[in-house]
Motif scaffolding. Sequence first.
Motif, PDB file in Angstrom:
ATOM      1  N   ASP A   1       4.639  -5.206 -23.942  1.00 11.32           N
ATOM      2  CA  ASP A   1       3.396  -5.323 -23.437  1.00 11.32           C
ATOM      3  C   ASP A   1       3.328  -4.567 -21.904  1.00 11.32           C
ATOM      4  OD1 ASP A   1       2.071  -6.789 -25.316  1.00 11.32           O
ATOM      5  OD2 ASP A   1       3.093  -8.822 -24.453  1.00 11.32           O
ATOM      6  N   ASP A   2       4.367  -3.791 -21.737  1.00 12.29           N
ATOM      7  CA  ASP A   2       4.592  -3.588 -20.344  1.00 12.29           C
ATOM      8  C   ASP A   2       3.995  -1.885 -20.227  1.00 12.29           C
ATOM      9  OD1 ASP A   2       5.111  -5.871 -19.192  1.00 12.29           O
ATOM     10  OD2 ASP A   2       7.240  -5.500 -19.363  1.00 12.29           O
ATOM     11  N   LEU A   3       3.673  -1.343 -21.201  1.00 10.44           N
ATOM     12  CA  LEU A   3       3.094   0.136 -21.122  1.00 10.44           C
ATOM     13  C   LEU A   3       1.612  -0.076 -20.799  1.00 10.44           C
ATOM     14  CD1 LEU A   3       3.981   3.077 -21.568  1.00 10.44           C
ATOM     15  CD2 LEU A   3       2.925   2.853 -23.641  1.00 10.44           C
ATOM     16  N   GLU A   4       1.379   0.299 -19.773  1.00 10.51           N
ATOM     17  CA  GLU A   4      -0.065   0.228 -19.036  1.00 10.51           C
ATOM     18  C   GLU A   4      -0.877   1.401 -18.852  1.00 10.51           C
ATOM     19  OE1 GLU A   4      -1.691  -2.725 -18.760  1.00 10.51           O
ATOM     20  OE2 GLU A   4      -0.017  -4.061 -18.746  1.00 10.51           O
ATOM     21  N   PRO A   5      -1.991   1.586 -19.148  1.00  9.98           N
ATOM     22  CA  PRO A   5      -2.864   2.625 -18.816  1.00  9.98           C
ATOM     23  C   PRO A   5      -2.618   3.025 -17.414  1.00  9.98           C
ATOM     24  CG  PRO A   5      -4.238   1.363 -20.151  1.00  9.98           C
ATOM     25  CD  PRO A   5      -3.059   0.396 -19.823  1.00  9.98           C
ATOM     26  N   PHE A   6      -2.630   4.273 -16.874  1.00  3.77           N
ATOM     27  CA  PHE A   6      -2.549   4.552 -15.473  1.00  3.77           C
ATOM     28  C   PHE A   6      -3.552   4.442 -14.847  1.00  3.77           C
ATOM     29  CE2 PHE A   6      -2.699   7.361 -11.807  1.00  3.77           C
ATOM     30  CZ  PHE A   6      -1.469   7.094 -11.168  1.00  3.77           C
ATOM     31  N   ASP A   7      -3.789   3.534 -13.598  1.00  2.00           N
ATOM     32  CA  ASP A   7      -4.908   3.378 -12.789  1.00  2.00           C
ATOM     33  C   ASP A   7      -4.701   3.989 -11.477  1.00  2.00           C
ATOM     34  OD1 ASP A   7      -6.495   1.663 -10.729  1.00  2.00           O
ATOM     35  OD2 ASP A   7      -7.507   1.205 -12.634  1.00  2.00           O
ATOM     36  N   ALA A   8      -5.038   4.758 -10.931  1.00  2.00           N
ATOM     37  CA  ALA A   8      -4.842   5.273  -9.743  1.00  2.00           C
ATOM     38  C   ALA A   8      -4.958   4.464  -8.603  1.00  2.00           C
ATOM     39  CB  ALA A   8      -5.843   6.853  -9.550  1.00  2.00           C
ATOM     40  N   ASN A   9      -6.127   3.637  -8.539  1.00  2.00           N
ATOM     41  CA  ASN A   9      -6.308   2.712  -7.589  1.00  2.00           C
ATOM     42  C   ASN A   9      -5.210   1.700  -7.280  1.00  2.00           C
ATOM     43  OD1 ASN A   9      -8.156   1.764  -5.468  1.00  2.00           O
ATOM     44  ND2 ASN A   9      -8.805   0.202  -6.836  1.00  2.00           N
ATOM     45  N   ASP A  10      -4.827   1.016  -8.551  1.00  2.24           N
ATOM     46  CA  ASP A  10      -4.053   0.307  -8.719  1.00  2.24           C
ATOM     47  C   ASP A  10      -2.316   0.613  -8.231  1.00  2.24           C
ATOM     48  OD1 ASP A  10      -5.426  -2.055  -9.508  1.00  2.24           O
ATOM     49  OD2 ASP A  10      -4.759  -1.674 -11.528  1.00  2.24           O
ATOM     50  N   PHE A  11      -2.052   1.821  -8.397  1.00  2.09           N
ATOM     51  CA  PHE A  11      -1.000   2.621  -8.164  1.00  2.09           C
ATOM     52  C   PHE A  11      -0.949   2.817  -6.558  1.00  2.09           C
ATOM     53  CE2 PHE A  11       1.120   6.595  -7.087  1.00  2.09           C
ATOM     54  CZ  PHE A  11       2.370   6.235  -7.371  1.00  2.09           C
ATOM     55  N   ALA A  12      -2.006   3.493  -6.008  1.00  5.39           N
ATOM     56  CA  ALA A  12      -2.091   3.686  -4.644  1.00  5.39           C
ATOM     57  C   ALA A  12      -1.884   2.161  -3.959  1.00  5.39           C
ATOM     58  CB  ALA A  12      -3.533   4.384  -3.973  1.00  5.39           C
ATOM     59  N   ILE A  13      -2.708   1.391  -4.068  1.00  5.80           N
ATOM     60  CA  ILE A  13      -2.295   0.023  -3.613  1.00  5.80           C
ATOM     61  C   ILE A  13      -1.069  -0.471  -3.697  1.00  5.80           C
ATOM     62  CG2 ILE A  13      -2.979  -2.572  -3.312  1.00  5.80           C
ATOM     63  CD1 ILE A  13      -6.118  -1.303  -4.187  1.00  5.80           C
ATOM     64  N   GLY A  14      -0.358  -0.349  -5.104  1.00  6.63           N
ATOM     65  CA  GLY A  14       1.018  -0.885  -5.313  1.00  6.63           C
ATOM     66  C   GLY A  14       1.980  -0.113  -4.415  1.00  6.63           C
ATOM     67  N   LEU A  15       1.851   1.227  -4.121  1.00  9.03           N
ATOM     68  CA  LEU A  15       2.645   1.897  -3.493  1.00  9.03           C
ATOM     69  C   LEU A  15       2.604   1.993  -2.070  1.00  9.03           C
ATOM     70  CD1 LEU A  15       4.942   3.968  -3.824  1.00  9.03           C
ATOM     71  CD2 LEU A  15       3.264   5.977  -3.835  1.00  9.03           C
ATOM     72  N   PHE A  16       1.486   1.608  -1.548  1.00  2.00           N
ATOM     73  CA  PHE A  16       1.418   1.819   0.065  1.00  2.00           C
ATOM     74  C   PHE A  16       0.929   0.543   0.672  1.00  2.00           C
ATOM     75  CE2 PHE A  16       0.065   6.222  -1.548  1.00  2.00           C
ATOM     76  CZ  PHE A  16       0.940   6.864  -0.850  1.00  2.00           C
ATOM     77  N   LYS A  17       0.412  -0.512   0.023  1.00  4.04           N
ATOM     78  CA  LYS A  17      -0.098  -1.739   0.867  1.00  4.04           C
ATOM     79  C   LYS A  17       1.036  -2.362   1.654  1.00  4.04           C
ATOM     80  CE  LYS A  17      -0.677  -5.584  -1.024  1.00  4.04           C
ATOM     81  NZ  LYS A  17      -1.120  -6.796  -1.944  1.00  4.04           N
ATOM     82  N   GLY A  18       2.094  -2.332   1.215  1.00  4.88           N
ATOM     83  CA  GLY A  18       3.094  -3.163   1.863  1.00  4.88           C
ATOM     84  C   GLY A  18       3.886  -2.318   3.105  1.00  4.88           C
ATOM     85  N   LEU A  19       3.176  -0.962   3.095  1.00  2.65           N
ATOM     86  CA  LEU A  19       3.795  -0.222   4.154  1.00  2.65           C
ATOM     87  C   LEU A  19       3.040   0.060   5.483  1.00  2.65           C
ATOM     88  CD1 LEU A  19       4.984   2.984   2.070  1.00  2.65           C
ATOM     89  CD2 LEU A  19       6.522   0.963   2.984  1.00  2.65           C
ATOM     90  N   LEU A  20       1.953  -0.492   5.471  1.00  2.00           N
ATOM     91  CA  LEU A  20       0.942  -0.606   6.505  1.00  2.00           C
ATOM     92  C   LEU A  20       1.402  -1.552   7.636  1.00  2.00           C
ATOM     93  CD1 LEU A  20      -2.498  -0.530   4.856  1.00  2.00           C
ATOM     94  CD2 LEU A  20      -1.594   1.474   6.174  1.00  2.00           C
ATOM     95  N   LYS A  21       1.107  -1.180   8.939  1.00  2.00           N
ATOM     96  CA  LYS A  21       1.525  -1.747   9.872  1.00  2.00           C
ATOM     97  C   LYS A  21       0.611  -2.594  10.785  1.00  2.00           C
ATOM     98  CE  LYS A  21       6.163  -1.193   9.849  1.00  2.00           C
ATOM     99  NZ  LYS A  21       7.288  -2.169   9.596  1.00  2.00           N
ATOM    100  N   ILE A  22       0.480  -3.450  11.394  1.00  2.00           N
ATOM    101  CA  ILE A  22      -0.369  -4.256  12.294  1.00  2.00           C
ATOM    102  C   ILE A  22      -0.235  -3.600  13.611  1.00  2.00           C
ATOM    103  CG2 ILE A  22      -1.378  -6.203  13.442  1.00  2.00           C
ATOM    104  CD1 ILE A  22      -0.192  -7.906  11.167  1.00  2.00           C
ATOM    105  N   GLU A  23      -1.507  -2.873  13.889  1.00  2.00           N
ATOM    106  CA  GLU A  23      -1.465  -2.254  15.279  1.00  2.00           C
ATOM    107  C   GLU A  23      -1.863  -3.090  16.161  1.00  2.00           C
ATOM    108  OE1 GLU A  23      -3.725   1.631  14.933  1.00  2.00           O
ATOM    109  OE2 GLU A  23      -3.240   1.955  12.984  1.00  2.00           O
ATOM    110  N   ASP A  24      -1.178  -2.693  17.756  1.00  2.00           N
ATOM    111  CA  ASP A  24      -1.290  -3.523  18.880  1.00  2.00           C
ATOM    112  C   ASP A  24      -2.867  -3.031  19.142  1.00  2.00           C
ATOM    113  OD1 ASP A  24       1.022  -4.557  18.453  1.00  2.00           O
ATOM    114  OD2 ASP A  24       1.873  -3.047  19.828  1.00  2.00           O
TER     115      ASP A  24
END
Length: 411
Positions: A388-411
């Motif tokens: 069940d792990d072949l998924e339709p590509f979702d550009a939004n989910d991909f972008a969030i999954g790739l970048f969300k954890g890389l954002l920093k809290i700015e002072d």
Amino acid sequence: MGFFDKIKKAFMNEKETPPAEIKTEKEVIESIQEEVIPEEQQITAEILEQVQPDSLETTEEPEKAIEPEIDPLITIDPATQAEELVDPEIIEEQKEELVVQEKYEKGLEKTRKTFGERLNELFANFRSVDEDFFEELEETLIGADVGFDTAIKITESLRQEVKLRNVKKPAAVQNTIIEKMVDLYEAEGIEENNALNIQSNGLTVMLFVGVNGVGKTTSIGKLAHEFKRDGKKVLLAAADTFRAGAIDQLVVWGERAGVEVVRGNAGGDPAAVVFDAVERAKVENADILLVDTAGRLQNKVNLMNELEKIKRVIQRELPDAPHEVLLVVDATTGQNAMSQAKQFKETTDVTGLVLTKLDGTAKGGIVLAIRNELHLPVKLVGLGEGIDDLEPFDANDFAIGLFKGLLKIED
């Protein structure tokens, strides 16, 4: 709202509040009942208050207690109201969306972690954002498999943005890098169609191409399982007659997915197998025909001639087919996957990509390179080893999954 805004919102929500839990139908009904019942009690209390004696000083006994009459129009049945408000299909869709989002986030974990480590190392080595910093950033992006051209564009865009906004602090610089990557990713995909071209009426034919070992046959089996689960009549064609064991491997996947496989003899004519498969699909009123083809790049001329012959056989029966020519590439090979995509694009009319093993690599940035440099849509992604792990590509989910954890809290 653009991709970057969505990612930033997701990041802030994750930091400020825990993710909201999706309530079951029973829980929603109970919560609505709790809200509605007190309202009924309040209505009854108001009516009782209206019928109380005008003065508490009177000692006369009322002749008869007045029963409050409640207008049936304002009587509320909590269970009925709850059933009207709760749509089981919506709840199920929300659950499925969450599962897919979690798959993307988990599948891109290695890429996210590796890229984050590269950025941390970059900022540790530079105290100021100067020309040396930009050169090193360029090398960092290339090393993250986002592609040479993509790395140049991002670096140049960041250079201009830093001057314009006078960005100096590391957190702000890193967030700006992510923003530029997301903006470029979004801009290159404005007219991109990531959906499979499924025919609403009649047979849909899909050819799968790709070199040996990229997961082509496995992807066909998993996709067949998805279509079968959706209630479609599916057939598989074992047209990779040259690779030892390819036919047997597809038969095994056909058994797992519960679909028939049209096969010929090893070493036989692939076009003859495809002809038989199309004929059977028409007779059996099949919805989907998935064709496994040989994947050899050593001799481009023979490969191109073979694929053209297969297409001619299909088009004699179905003039508008094949409806998809999907190139399967292994995400773990990074730039080698890019090279394969370029060569196949030169030899045949590839309509989209299937990116396998995305969960097992730190090279998920290859999607940015593919979108920016090849302009081929990614149609499907492998986010695990399960059926069940072949998924339709979702550009939004991909972008969030790739970048969300890389954002920093700015002072």
